[in-house]
Structures are given as C-alpha cells and as structure tokens.
Design a protein around this motif. Sequence first.
Motif, PDB file in Angstrom:
ATOM      1  N   ILE A  94       1.093  -1.221  -0.109  1.00 35.04           N
ATOM      2  CA  ILE A  94       0.477  -0.170  -0.432  1.00 35.04           C
ATOM      3  C   ILE A  94       0.371   0.661  -0.033  1.00 35.04           C
ATOM      4  O   ILE A  94       1.915   1.034   0.360  1.00 35.04           O
ATOM      5  N   THR A  95       0.365   1.888  -0.862  1.00 37.16           N
ATOM      6  CA  THR A  95       1.127   3.725  -1.046  1.00 37.16           C
ATOM      7  C   THR A  95       0.091   4.395  -0.612  1.00 37.16           C
ATOM      8  O   THR A  95      -1.257   4.310  -1.031  1.00 37.16           O
ATOM      9  N   ALA A  96       0.227   5.587   0.288  1.00 37.44           N
ATOM     10  CA  ALA A  96      -0.773   6.545   1.279  1.00 37.44           C
ATOM     11  C   ALA A  96       0.330   7.706   1.203  1.00 37.44           C
ATOM     12  O   ALA A  96       1.617   7.348   1.860  1.00 37.44           O
ATOM     13  N   CYS A  97       0.290   8.522   0.355  1.00 32.80           N
ATOM     14  CA  CYS A  97       0.673   9.896   0.824  1.00 32.80           C
ATOM     15  C   CYS A  97       0.242  10.317   2.308  1.00 32.80           C
ATOM     16  O   CYS A  97      -0.676   9.957   3.063  1.00 32.80           O
ATOM     17  N   HIS A 111      -3.145   2.079  -3.425  1.00 35.29           N
ATOM     18  CA  HIS A 111      -2.491   3.693  -3.491  1.00 35.29           C
ATOM     19  C   HIS A 111      -3.917   4.139  -2.774  1.00 35.29           C
ATOM     20  O   HIS A 111      -5.259   4.409  -3.586  1.00 35.29           O
ATOM     21  N   VAL A 112      -3.766   5.082  -2.127  1.00 30.44           N
ATOM     22  CA  VAL A 112      -4.464   5.871  -1.405  1.00 30.44           C
ATOM     23  C   VAL A 112      -3.512   7.766  -1.365  1.00 30.44           C
ATOM     24  O   VAL A 112      -2.838   7.470  -0.832  1.00 30.44           O
ATOM     25  N   SER A 113      -4.871   7.974  -1.874  1.00 29.96           N
ATOM     26  CA  SER A 113      -4.324   9.409  -2.619  1.00 29.96           C
ATOM     27  C   SER A 113      -5.390  10.695  -1.043  1.00 29.96           C
ATOM     28  O   SER A 113      -6.479  10.394  -1.429  1.00 29.96           O
ATOM     29  N   LEU A 156      -5.507  -0.402  -7.557  1.00 29.58           N
ATOM     30  CA  LEU A 156      -6.505   0.205  -7.238  1.00 29.58           C
ATOM     31  C   LEU A 156      -5.847   1.667  -6.884  1.00 29.58           C
ATOM     32  O   LEU A 156      -5.084   1.562  -6.252  1.00 29.58           O
ATOM     33  N   THR A 157      -6.846   3.150  -6.913  1.00 27.60           N
ATOM     34  CA  THR A 157      -6.597   3.864  -6.436  1.00 27.60           C
ATOM     35  C   THR A 157      -7.478   4.472  -5.506  1.00 27.60           C
ATOM     36  O   THR A 157      -8.709   4.456  -6.526  1.00 27.60           O
ATOM     37  N   ILE A 158      -6.965   4.713  -4.612  1.00 26.10           N
ATOM     38  CA  ILE A 158      -8.840   5.691  -3.665  1.00 26.10           C
ATOM     39  C   ILE A 158      -7.829   6.958  -3.719  1.00 26.10           C
ATOM     40  O   ILE A 158      -6.965   7.089  -2.680  1.00 26.10           O
ATOM     41  N   THR A 159      -9.192   7.586  -3.819  1.00 24.91           N
ATOM     42  CA  THR A 159      -8.499   9.350  -3.904  1.00 24.91           C
ATOM     43  C   THR A 159     -10.182   9.939  -2.539  1.00 24.91           C
ATOM     44  O   THR A 159     -10.792   9.378  -3.039  1.00 24.91           O
ATOM     45  N   GLY A 201     -16.634  11.736   0.138  1.00 22.85           N
ATOM     46  CA  GLY A 201     -16.277  10.138   0.868  1.00 22.85           C
ATOM     47  C   GLY A 201     -14.625   9.706  -0.188  1.00 22.85           C
ATOM     48  O   GLY A 201     -14.053  10.878  -0.324  1.00 22.85           O
ATOM     49  N   TYR A 202     -14.814   8.738  -0.012  1.00 20.47           N
ATOM     50  CA  TYR A 202     -13.635   8.070  -0.870  1.00 20.47           C
ATOM     51  C   TYR A 202     -14.411   8.005  -2.668  1.00 20.47           C
ATOM     52  O   TYR A 202     -15.211   7.397  -2.690  1.00 20.47           O
ATOM     53  N   ALA A 203     -13.029   8.465  -3.895  1.00 20.52           N
ATOM     54  CA  ALA A 203     -13.532   7.428  -5.413  1.00 20.52           C
ATOM     55  C   ALA A 203     -12.598   6.425  -5.091  1.00 20.52           C
ATOM     56  O   ALA A 203     -11.693   6.140  -4.355  1.00 20.52           O
ATOM     57  N   LEU A 204     -12.789   4.913  -6.008  1.00 13.37           N
ATOM     58  CA  LEU A 204     -11.991   4.598  -6.424  1.00 13.37           C
ATOM     59  C   LEU A 204     -11.881   4.376  -8.046  1.00 13.37           C
ATOM     60  O   LEU A 204     -12.871   4.165  -8.340  1.00 13.37           O
ATOM     61  N   VAL A 205      -9.812   3.967  -8.199  1.00 11.43           N
ATOM     62  CA  VAL A 205     -10.458   4.210  -9.929  1.00 11.43           C
ATOM     63  C   VAL A 205      -9.329   2.601 -10.153  1.00 11.43           C
ATOM     64  O   VAL A 205      -8.365   2.323  -9.111  1.00 11.43           O
TER      65      VAL A 205
END
Length: 374
Positions: free
Chosen positions: A289-292, A323-325, A339-342, A347-351
């Motif tokens: 998991i990558t998260a800023c 990836h959680v941004s 998978l990217t969560i923005t 709330g959160y978007a899932l790409v």
Amino acid sequence: MTAPLVKGWCPGALRPMMSGDGMVVRVRPFGGRLSRAQADAIASLAAAHGNGMLDLSSRANIQIRGVQEASHAPLIEGLRGMGLIDATPQIEGRRNIIVTPFWQPEDEAEGLVAALSDALAADDAPDLPVKFGFAVDTGAAPVLQSASADIRIERDAGGGLIVVADGMDKGIAVTSRTAVQTAIDVAHWFIGHAQGATRMAAVVGQGTLPETAVVPRQSGSYQPEPDVTPQGALVGVAFGQMQARTLAALAKHGALRLTPWRLVLVENARDLPVIDGVITQTDDPLLRITACTGAPACAQAEGETRSLARTLAPHLRTGHTLHVSGCAKGCAHPRAAPLTITAQPDGYALVKQGRAGDTPAYTALSSDDLKGHV
C-alpha cells in the motif's frame, strides 16, 4: 470540487515546502547513504526542530516534517555541519540522483555518483526542470527501472556501461570515464528537444531519440521486499513514514542506504533488526500500500489516508497493490496503479487501473464500503 494546487516542484532543504503540519525539509544524502552519525543527527534535529516525523521519498531522500520558520535556520546549520547540505538551492535542485542500494566497490557506482554530483554542481551544468532526475544502477542486473529517473547509467547484458534516456529500450555505450559526461550531454540534448516537456519520456514518446543509443538494455524485474542481502538488511516502514527514534534505532545497526521503494538498507547487518515500526515480514500487506500524508498534515488533502490504509490492509487481497491518495494529484504514486482510492469532499473514490485524478469506478464510498473493493 476545488482542483488541488500543483506546485510543480519538490521540496529541498534550502528550499522547503509548506504543508499542513509545517515546512517539509527534504534532505538529499550524497550517494544515497547516511553514515550512522548522519542518521543519528537527522533524528535528533527532527525532534528538536520538527515534529519528530520523517518521510522516505520515492526519490530516495528523507524529509523532516513539521519545521517552523524560526527553526529552519538552526536545522540547516545542523545539517550543514554533518555534510548534508548543497552549496546553493540551485545545485540542490539539480542533484536528483538515485543510486542502487546494492552497490559494491567493483561496480563503480560510488565514483560515478560523486562525479555526477560534481558535474551537476558546475557552473555550466544543464538548467534542467525541477523534477528531472538521474539513476545510477550499475549492478550486474538493473533494479531501478521502475523508479522515477530521466537519464540512467546501467549495465547491458554483457556487463558494459550504457547511458539510457528514459523511455528507450537502447542506450549509449560508455566507459566509467565517459559515462558522466555522456549523461550530461544527454541532459543538454533533452533541453534542446524538450519543446516544453519536463520529463525525458515525453520527448522520447514523441519519437525524438538520441542517434547513438544503439545498445539493447537489460529488462529489469526486481521486486523489492525485506530481506538480508550481501550488502546488508533491507527493511521497510509503512507508507515510508517513521518517527525520529525509529531512524536512530536503525542507525545503531549500521550506516543506512536509502531507496526509492521506501525501504532502507542497513549496511552489513546480517539479521533483520527487530525495531518498533520497522517491517521485516515480506507478506505484510502494508508493503503493498502506498499512501500520502493526507489530512490534516497536507493542506491539499480532502481526507485522511494512512489510518484508512491501515484499516484496509487486512482486507487487501493477496497480490493486490493499493494507492491511497488525499487528493487528485496522487503525489505518493503519480503513475497508474491497479487500485487507487482518492479522498473527495463527499467520501472516497475508487479508480481501477489508473491514477488518483482519473475517472473513478465508484464515488462517495465510506471506509466500510472500501473493504469490499480491495
């Protein structure tokens, strides 16, 4: 939704960047290496002049967080005393060099990095875009091909040195004596062909290629994970963030080589050190998991990220990466991810198979909703 502010540059030590928790001061260790004394000093300085939190960047640098304006000058003085500061902000901005953490004396990496650093500090150094960078990847097989760099010094299949413009499958044959000058020449070539582009791959993608690049590259497939290597113990920290005391504890085991994978190599360590906050298990889902930084530490973020990432880690399916941004910029992982969560205001978007700012498959998701999607 307000578009996030894209500053177009990365923080340095001499040119810090303001964030939600204070200034971010990025230290670029020479040769990608911190002696035990340097690492211990950074830990002490981060506790004294920052908020005690440190980030490992995807450019193999270390960032001191939470620095206030009044603390910046004494922090720089302390870093300069440990030999960690460039002469000017301009030189600091050009010295974007990643080096393989697995270098050995016989692969010439140390000398090449030192010579390249000197060339980028010279008065006639190319005036490159602020995110333009170099990689010195001179082991028998490349390990940095997935890391962000625009000009690479690698080995071909026969063991010879080549200089590669990022985005090409061929390089320019060089020797240890000509490699750095050729890399600088390719940087000047980029400036002459950029036409507004800021990264080498964009120029190469337009079909403009260095004519002397004729030597096939090796194809790198290295997958970084905690392990004991001939050079030392490679260990991770979740999301590349650690407390100052964790860095100090690592330094007790040896000098440290930083990597673009948010892993640290502890030189000459023969065992994986057991330290609170250090990941040594290869199957730990936090490594996938990558998260800023997220809110509230980043003023651009629409929501928090790392506590969400920890919540989702046990639910992440085997083999999946995430990836959680905190916003659409996706600073922690600018490239596409499976998978990217923005974070968004509602709330959160899932790409899926995209970047943080791409069109999402789902929006307005809660943390509980997300557990079923990862």
